[in-house]
Motif scaffolding. Structure first.
Motif, PDB file in Angstrom:
ATOM      1  N   TYR A   1       0.829  -1.210   0.000  1.00  0.00           N
ATOM      2  CA  TYR A   1       0.000   0.000   0.000  1.00  0.00           C
ATOM      3  C   TYR A   1       0.860   1.256   0.000  1.00  0.00           C
ATOM      4  N   LYS A   2       1.994   1.196   0.697  1.00  0.00           N
ATOM      5  CA  LYS A   2       2.912   2.338   0.685  1.00  0.00           C
ATOM      6  C   LYS A   2       3.417   2.600  -0.730  1.00  0.00           C
ATOM      7  N   ASN A   3       3.802   1.522  -1.427  1.00  0.00           N
ATOM      8  CA  ASN A   3       4.305   1.665  -2.793  1.00  0.00           C
ATOM      9  C   ASN A   3       3.240   2.216  -3.737  1.00  0.00           C
ATOM     10  N   GLN A   4       1.978   1.936  -3.422  1.00  0.00           N
ATOM     11  CA  GLN A   4       0.872   2.410  -4.254  1.00  0.00           C
ATOM     12  C   GLN A   4       0.429   3.826  -3.871  1.00  0.00           C
ATOM     13  N   GLY A   5       1.052   4.381  -2.826  1.00  0.00           N
ATOM     14  CA  GLY A   5       0.721   5.739  -2.412  1.00  0.00           C
ATOM     15  C   GLY A   5      -0.490   5.838  -1.511  1.00  0.00           C
ATOM     16  N   VAL A   6      -0.967   4.682  -1.007  1.00  0.00           N
ATOM     17  CA  VAL A   6      -2.126   4.684  -0.097  1.00  0.00           C
ATOM     18  C   VAL A   6      -1.569   4.698   1.325  1.00  0.00           C
ATOM     19  N   TYR A   7      -1.095   5.867   1.752  1.00  0.00           N
ATOM     20  CA  TYR A   7      -0.283   5.949   2.956  1.00  0.00           C
ATOM     21  C   TYR A   7      -1.055   5.684   4.247  1.00  0.00           C
ATOM     22  N   ASP A   8      -2.263   6.188   4.359  1.00  0.00           N
ATOM     23  CA  ASP A   8      -3.013   5.990   5.596  1.00  0.00           C
ATOM     24  C   ASP A   8      -3.351   4.509   5.809  1.00  0.00           C
ATOM     25  N   GLU A   9      -3.682   3.824   4.722  1.00  0.00           N
ATOM     26  CA  GLU A   9      -3.979   2.398   4.845  1.00  0.00           C
ATOM     27  C   GLU A   9      -2.707   1.616   5.175  1.00  0.00           C
ATOM     28  N   ALA A  10      -1.598   2.019   4.576  1.00  0.00           N
ATOM     29  CA  ALA A  10      -0.323   1.383   4.892  1.00  0.00           C
ATOM     30  C   ALA A  10      -0.016   1.520   6.380  1.00  0.00           C
ATOM     31  N   LEU A  11      -0.249   2.721   6.927  1.00  0.00           N
ATOM     32  CA  LEU A  11       0.007   2.950   8.356  1.00  0.00           C
ATOM     33  C   LEU A  11      -0.827   2.022   9.230  1.00  0.00           C
ATOM     34  N   GLU A  12      -2.079   1.797   8.856  1.00  0.00           N
ATOM     35  CA  GLU A  12      -2.946   0.913   9.641  1.00  0.00           C
ATOM     36  C   GLU A  12      -2.356  -0.484   9.729  1.00  0.00           C
ATOM     37  N   TYR A  13      -1.867  -1.004   8.604  1.00  0.00           N
ATOM     38  CA  TYR A  13      -1.265  -2.344   8.601  1.00  0.00           C
ATOM     39  C   TYR A  13       0.046  -2.363   9.382  1.00  0.00           C
ATOM     40  N   TYR A  14       0.868  -1.325   9.206  1.00  0.00           N
ATOM     41  CA  TYR A  14       2.132  -1.265   9.933  1.00  0.00           C
ATOM     42  C   TYR A  14       1.908  -1.203  11.449  1.00  0.00           C
ATOM     43  N   ILE A  15       0.979  -0.388  11.872  1.00  0.00           N
ATOM     44  CA  ILE A  15       0.746  -0.207  13.308  1.00  0.00           C
ATOM     45  C   ILE A  15       0.256  -1.498  13.954  1.00  0.00           C
ATOM     46  N   GLU A  16      -0.611  -2.229  13.245  1.00  0.00           N
ATOM     47  CA  GLU A  16      -1.076  -3.512  13.788  1.00  0.00           C
ATOM     48  C   GLU A  16       0.066  -4.525  13.809  1.00  0.00           C
ATOM     49  N   SER A  17       0.907  -4.505  12.780  1.00  0.00           N
ATOM     50  CA  SER A  17       2.075  -5.382  12.757  1.00  0.00           C
ATOM     51  C   SER A  17       3.012  -5.060  13.910  1.00  0.00           C
ATOM     52  N   LEU A  18       3.240  -3.778  14.157  1.00  0.00           N
ATOM     53  CA  LEU A  18       4.117  -3.359  15.257  1.00  0.00           C
ATOM     54  C   LEU A  18       3.546  -3.789  16.602  1.00  0.00           C
ATOM     55  N   ARG A  19       2.243  -3.677  16.755  1.00  0.00           N
ATOM     56  CA  ARG A  19       1.604  -4.078  18.021  1.00  0.00           C
ATOM     57  C   ARG A  19       1.879  -5.555  18.303  1.00  0.00           C
ATOM     58  N   ILE A  20       1.745  -6.386  17.280  1.00  0.00           N
ATOM     59  CA  ILE A  20       1.931  -7.831  17.464  1.00  0.00           C
ATOM     60  C   ILE A  20       3.397  -8.153  17.728  1.00  0.00           C
ATOM     61  N   SER A  21       4.306  -7.582  16.942  1.00  0.00           N
ATOM     62  CA  SER A  21       5.729  -7.888  17.124  1.00  0.00           C
ATOM     63  C   SER A  21       6.241  -7.400  18.474  1.00  0.00           C
ATOM     64  N   THR A  22       5.682  -6.303  18.972  1.00  0.00           N
ATOM     65  CA  THR A  22       6.047  -5.820  20.308  1.00  0.00           C
ATOM     66  C   THR A  22       5.526  -6.776  21.375  1.00  0.00           C
ATOM     67  N   GLU A  23       4.328  -7.249  21.171  1.00  0.00           N
ATOM     68  CA  GLU A  23       3.690  -8.171  22.125  1.00  0.00           C
ATOM     69  C   GLU A  23       4.470  -9.472  22.252  1.00  0.00           C
ATOM     70  N   ILE A  24       5.023  -9.961  21.130  1.00  0.00           N
ATOM     71  CA  ILE A  24       5.765 -11.230  21.160  1.00  0.00           C
ATOM     72  C   ILE A  24       7.280 -10.992  21.309  1.00  0.00           C
ATOM     73  N   ASN A  25       7.677  -9.724  21.478  1.00  0.00           N
ATOM     74  CA  ASN A  25       9.073  -9.332  21.702  1.00  0.00           C
ATOM     75  C   ASN A  25       9.996  -9.763  20.566  1.00  0.00           C
ATOM     76  N   ASP A  26       9.524  -9.601  19.338  1.00  0.00           N
ATOM     77  CA  ASP A  26      10.348  -9.863  18.160  1.00  0.00           C
ATOM     78  C   ASP A  26      10.998  -8.535  17.761  1.00  0.00           C
ATOM     79  N   LYS A  27      12.213  -8.308  18.264  1.00  0.00           N
ATOM     80  CA  LYS A  27      12.852  -7.006  18.098  1.00  0.00           C
ATOM     81  C   LYS A  27      13.192  -6.698  16.644  1.00  0.00           C
TER      82      LYS A  27
END
Length: 273
Positions: free
Chosen positions: A88-114
């Protein structure tokens, strides 16, 4: 006022593409892969297709996400979310890209995958850079840099350094940007560092010379970057380098070479969506 050329922001994929030798081996592995292994193979297929066919890459990521949800595999889910965000970032759909990134970050932080955290923090920074919010982008890039450095991920650290330099470049801090690009090139020259992104540093140094009006040196660095992208088969990277070469040839009034490079870059961009 800045002239028109491309600042190449590095995004991080969830898994390394060198885990399998080529597309055929991944496709063959997918035929028998099950459970978590199937999710991982789908995420690796995304990496290959992201350079060749972004539509197909998105299909692989969606399949990976659906299966990861079904079998409760958080690592695979975080990876797929991150990869969809890249598309989505490559397609210029930045707000939607952020939504996916933020959820990904939440999960990786939760499982401590640095490593996953660092990758996604960097990708969030790229979105803010593209949205021209450079002070916020720097916060994410520096946090990503610190995490990569803490786990000794030097290959990824180089790309993070390049992105910090890019943010300073956009803010008009060319000297500071060049310091970071030089650090990235020095680190990439070490024998124990295996990366395929050295061309990014070359492109970025070329950008500094371009903005300074030193087009002869800009061409040298862009041509070196293009040669590296061609040797690695990174078609999208070739398009970035050719676009920058085209912009530089316009400034030197070599319009024939500018047209050739820009036409080639446009063809790639159109084919890849």
């Amino acid at each position: 006022m800045k002239k028109g050329l491309l600042i190449l922001l590095m995004v991080f994929l969830a898994l390394k593409s060198d885990a399998f030798q080529n597309l055929d081996s991944l496709e063959n592995a997918l035929k028998t892969a099950e459970g978590k292994n199937r999710v991982d193979v789908l995420n690796k297929l995304y990496i290959v297709y992201n350079r060749l066919n972004p539509t197909k890459a998105l299909e692989q990521s969606i399949l990976a996400l659906e299966l990861a949800n079904e079998i409760s595999y958080p690592n695979g889910r975080a990876a797929a979310l991150n990869n969809i965000g890249v598309i989505y970032k490559n397609q210029g759909v930045y707000d939607e890209a952020l939504e996916y990134y933020i959820e990904s970050l939440r999960i990786s932080t939760e499982i401590n995958d640095k490593k996953a955290q660092a990758s996604t923090l960097n990708n969030i920074g790229t979105v803010y850079s593209l949205k021209k919010v450079f002070d916020k982008a720097l916060i994410y890039f520096i946090e990503s840099y610190d995490l990569f450095k803490s786990i000794g991920a030097n290959g990824s650290l180089i790309d993070a350094i390049n992105n910090i330099g890019n943010a300073y470049m956009e803010m008009g801090r060319e000297d500071l940007a060049l310091d970071y690009y030089s650090e990235a090139m020095a680190l990439s020259s070490k024998k124990d560092v295996q990366i395929d992104g050295t061309s990014n540093s070359l492109n970025n140094v070329g950008n500094v010379y371009f903005y300074r009006g030193d087009y002869a040196n800009a061409l040298i660095y862009y041509q070196r970057a293009l040669a590296m992208e061609e040797s690695s088969g990174n078609v999208l990277g070739e398009a970035y380098s050719k676009s920058n070469l085209g912009a530089t040839y316009i400034e030197t009034k070599d319009y024939k070479k500018a047209q050739i490079n820009l036409d080639s870059a446009l063809t790639v961009a159109s084919d890849m969506g």
